[in-house]
Scaffold this active site. Structure first.
Site, mmCIF file in Angstrom:
data_model
loop_
_atom_site.group_PDB
_atom_site.id
_atom_site.type_symbol
_atom_site.label_atom_id
_atom_site.label_comp_id
_atom_site.label_asym_id
_atom_site.label_seq_id
_atom_site.Cartn_x
_atom_site.Cartn_y
_atom_site.Cartn_z
ATOM 1 N N ASP A 86 0.827 -1.217 0.000
ATOM 2 C CA ASP A 86 0.000 0.000 0.000
ATOM 3 C C ASP A 86 0.849 1.250 0.000
ATOM 4 O O ASP A 86 0.464 2.264 -0.590
ATOM 5 C CB ASP A 86 -0.934 -0.029 1.212
ATOM 6 C CG ASP A 86 -1.859 -1.224 1.142
ATOM 7 O OD1 ASP A 86 -2.626 -1.311 0.174
ATOM 8 O OD2 ASP A 86 -1.784 -2.094 2.025
ATOM 9 N N LYS A 96 1.394 -2.674 4.459
ATOM 10 C CA LYS A 96 0.604 -3.657 3.747
ATOM 11 C C LYS A 96 -0.649 -3.974 4.559
ATOM 12 O O LYS A 96 -0.741 -3.614 5.708
ATOM 13 C CB LYS A 96 1.409 -4.940 3.529
ATOM 14 C CG LYS A 96 2.475 -4.767 2.460
ATOM 15 C CD LYS A 96 3.200 -6.081 2.122
ATOM 16 C CE LYS A 96 2.300 -7.237 1.911
ATOM 17 N NZ LYS A 96 1.287 -7.027 0.869
ATOM 18 N N GLY A 99 -5.673 -5.043 1.716
ATOM 19 C CA GLY A 99 -6.571 -6.130 1.318
ATOM 20 C C GLY A 99 -6.891 -7.084 2.459
ATOM 21 O O GLY A 99 -7.559 -8.103 2.246
ATOM 22 N N GLU A 105 0.265 -12.747 4.897
ATOM 23 C CA GLU A 105 1.317 -12.196 4.035
ATOM 24 C C GLU A 105 2.649 -12.157 4.777
ATOM 25 O O GLU A 105 3.692 -12.530 4.231
ATOM 26 C CB GLU A 105 0.939 -10.784 3.570
ATOM 27 C CG GLU A 105 -0.181 -10.782 2.534
ATOM 28 C CD GLU A 105 -0.704 -9.388 2.212
ATOM 29 O OE1 GLU A 105 -1.332 -9.258 1.170
ATOM 30 O OE2 GLU A 105 -0.489 -8.460 3.006
HETATM 31 C C1 5RP Z 1 -3.241 -7.003 0.861
HETATM 32 C C2 5RP Z 1 -2.048 -6.179 0.599
HETATM 33 C C3 5RP Z 1 -1.840 -5.711 -0.788
HETATM 34 O O1 5RP Z 1 -0.605 -6.158 -1.249
HETATM 35 C C4 5RP Z 1 -1.892 -4.210 -0.806
HETATM 36 O O2 5RP Z 1 -3.134 -3.807 -0.258
HETATM 37 C C5 5RP Z 1 -1.741 -3.668 -2.229
HETATM 38 O O3 5RP Z 1 -2.840 -4.066 -2.976
HETATM 39 P P1 5RP Z 1 -3.013 -3.671 -4.502
HETATM 40 O O4 5RP Z 1 -1.986 -4.434 -5.269
HETATM 41 O O5 5RP Z 1 -4.422 -4.102 -4.808
HETATM 42 O O6 5RP Z 1 -2.840 -2.175 -4.623
HETATM 43 O O7 5RP Z 1 -1.254 -5.872 1.446
HETATM 44 O O8 5RP Z 1 -3.398 -7.269 2.216
#
Ligand code: 5RP
Length: 225
Positions: A86, A96, A99, A105
């Protein structure tokens, strides 16, 4: 280049780094989807890899593409972990968890010899914290953790779905998104949050990634930690 095109470009570039026989961790989010699709195409072309996913969604997508999916018990040591972020700051300090998959992760990333971040250039920041920092919390501890994070000045908000229902992670926990901009000392913030009983994990990934592939107007740039 649109943001979607940038994500597709880094996804393909990351998939090209995967070598035959590797054990690979799959990230979560829209950029990781692009990577998984590109990896799936290589698998369909004959590449042999075994993978572990950082979310149920990524696991399902990868299986649908014919990728050999395993558990961490089957594959505790990974050659590579590839995932989005993010926010990306100096030294590849990351936020991060946008999502909601931060816990798995971080677990899968910690099993890998090398963690490569894939992102478009909008994710690069001078200081972390404009993006609310996700903190995964045991449900029972929520009122307590909320008060303690608030006392630390981290301004937590409980993550809900658009329909107002409670957002639950793949592990059945809740997420507090903390409006803690600016994070001037990420290591200190990470330690403060970790010290709160009931916190399972936070979205600060410090000292974990070694390379970031960043897609911008001039193509893909490599940033090293
Ligand atoms: C999910 C994450 C993602 O890697 C992060 O939100 C980036 O997402 P995107 O590639 O959709 O921009 O940490 O938990």
């Amino acid at each position: 280049m649109t943001q979607d095109e940038a994500k597709a470009l880094v996804g393909e570039r990351a998939a090209a780094l995967v070598e035959d026989g590797m054990a690979v961790g799959l990230g979560t989010g829209t950029t990781s989807v692009m990577f998984i699709k590109a990896l799936g195409a290589r698998v369909q072309g004959g590449l042999s890899v075994r993978c572990v996913a950082s979310s149920d969604a990524s696991d399902k997508l990868a299986r649908s593409l014919g990728i050999d999916m395993r558990t961490l018990a089957e594959l505790p040591e990974l050659d590579l972990y590839i995932d989005g972020a993010d926010e990306i700051a100096a030294g590849l300090a990351l936020i991060k968890g946008g999502g909601g998959a931060l816990l798995r992760e971080k677990i899968v990333a910690s099993a890998a010899k090398s963690f490569i971040v894939v992102a478009d250039a909008t994710k690069l920041v001078a200081h972390l914290g404009k993006f609310p920092l996700p903190v995964e919390v045991i449900q029972m501890a929520l009122p307590l953790v909320e008060r303690k994070l608030d006392a630390l000045g981290l301004r937590p908000t409980l993550r809900l779905h658009k329909d107002g229902s409670l957002y639950l992670t793949d592990e059945g926990n809740v997420i507090l998104d903390c409006a803690c901009e600016p994070i001037t000392d990420p290591a200190r913030t990470a330690a403060d949050i970790r010290a709160v009983v009931g916190v399972v994990e936070h979205g600060l990934f410090l000292g974990m990634a070694s390379l970031a592939l960043i897609a911008g107007e001039d193509g893909v740039a490599e940033h090293r930690a």
